[in-house]
Write a protein that holds these residues in place. Structure first.
Motif: not given
Length: 226
Positions: A158-170
């Motif tokens: 869940v944390m990874l999904a939340g982060a990737r929703s903001h960060r794109g390819d970062l």
């Protein structure tokens, strides 16, 4: 190369820096600058670990909001970095730790060549979804203490999904420092250093230019902006 390391209180910034020093100092010349508002506690902790000679760990007492010293007026931090190089010769990496801050904190581009932002599972698995410059724009987002997730009701995915929703390819790295996770961060830092040395380092733009200082051959400081 100056590496800014920020994140909320208690996420493991100082512990990560200690492990990075252990991993990197055998091959590279490393220094550390810490920021605390009124104390030198972070520097004292790092000195107590023995990861670097104590004189390579310098404390800045900001006396103000941590954001000011790492983003708005970075003079005290830059002078600390310059003094480290005057005292110890040219360094390969200086790790600059922000005082405990919140999700809006970022390092000014005049201070940090690359930025790492540290969260932890104990803070709640909803934190990455909340965004903020530290989460959305840091060059590397570290989610620490994954070993604690089952005990604090956090879901790493869940944390990874939340982060990737903001960060794109970062990049996002879920790690546990207790389980050797610092090695992944150290490898990322070394990769960035290779780009820095060849002039191919590309980082996230996190703010306007800020005046800063370098030492000339006579040890005098002169200022300019990037």
């Amino acid at each position: 190369m100056r590496v800014g390391i920020g994140g909320p209180v208690g996420t493991g910034k100082s512990s990560l820096i200690a492990e990075l020093c252990r991993a990197l100092s055998g091959e590279l010349e490393v220094g550390v600058v810490t920021n605390d508002i009124y104390t030198t506690e972070d520097a004292e902790f790092l000195r107590s670990t023995g990861v670097l000679p104590v004189e390579r760990i310098v404390a800045v007492q900001t006396g103000c909001c941590p954001h000011t010293a790492i983003r708005d007026d970075v003079t005290a931090n830059l002078e600390a970095v310059e003094q480290l190089e005057l005292d110890h010769g040219r360094l390969d990496i200086v790790l600059v730790e922000s005082g405990g801050d919140n999700l809006t904190a970022v390092f000014g581009p005049a201070l940090a060549d690359v930025q790492i932002f540290v969260l932890d599972c104990a803070g709640g698995d909803d934190v990455p979804r909340k965004g903020g410059p530290g989460i959305t724009r840091s060059d590397l987002l570290v989610i620490n203490k994954t070993d604690l997730a089952p005990y604090v009701g956090a879901d790493v995915e869940v944390m990874l999904a939340g982060a990737r929703s903001h960060r794109g390819d970062l990049p996002v790295l879920p790690i546990s420092l207790r389980q050797g996770g610092a090695a992944q961060v150290a490898a990322w830092v070394v990769h960035q250093l290779e780009h820095h040395r060849t002039g191919t380092l590309t980082t996230v733009d996190v703010g306007p230019p800020v005046p800063h200082f370098h030492a000339d051959g006579d040890g005098e400081l002169y200022g300019h902006s990037h």
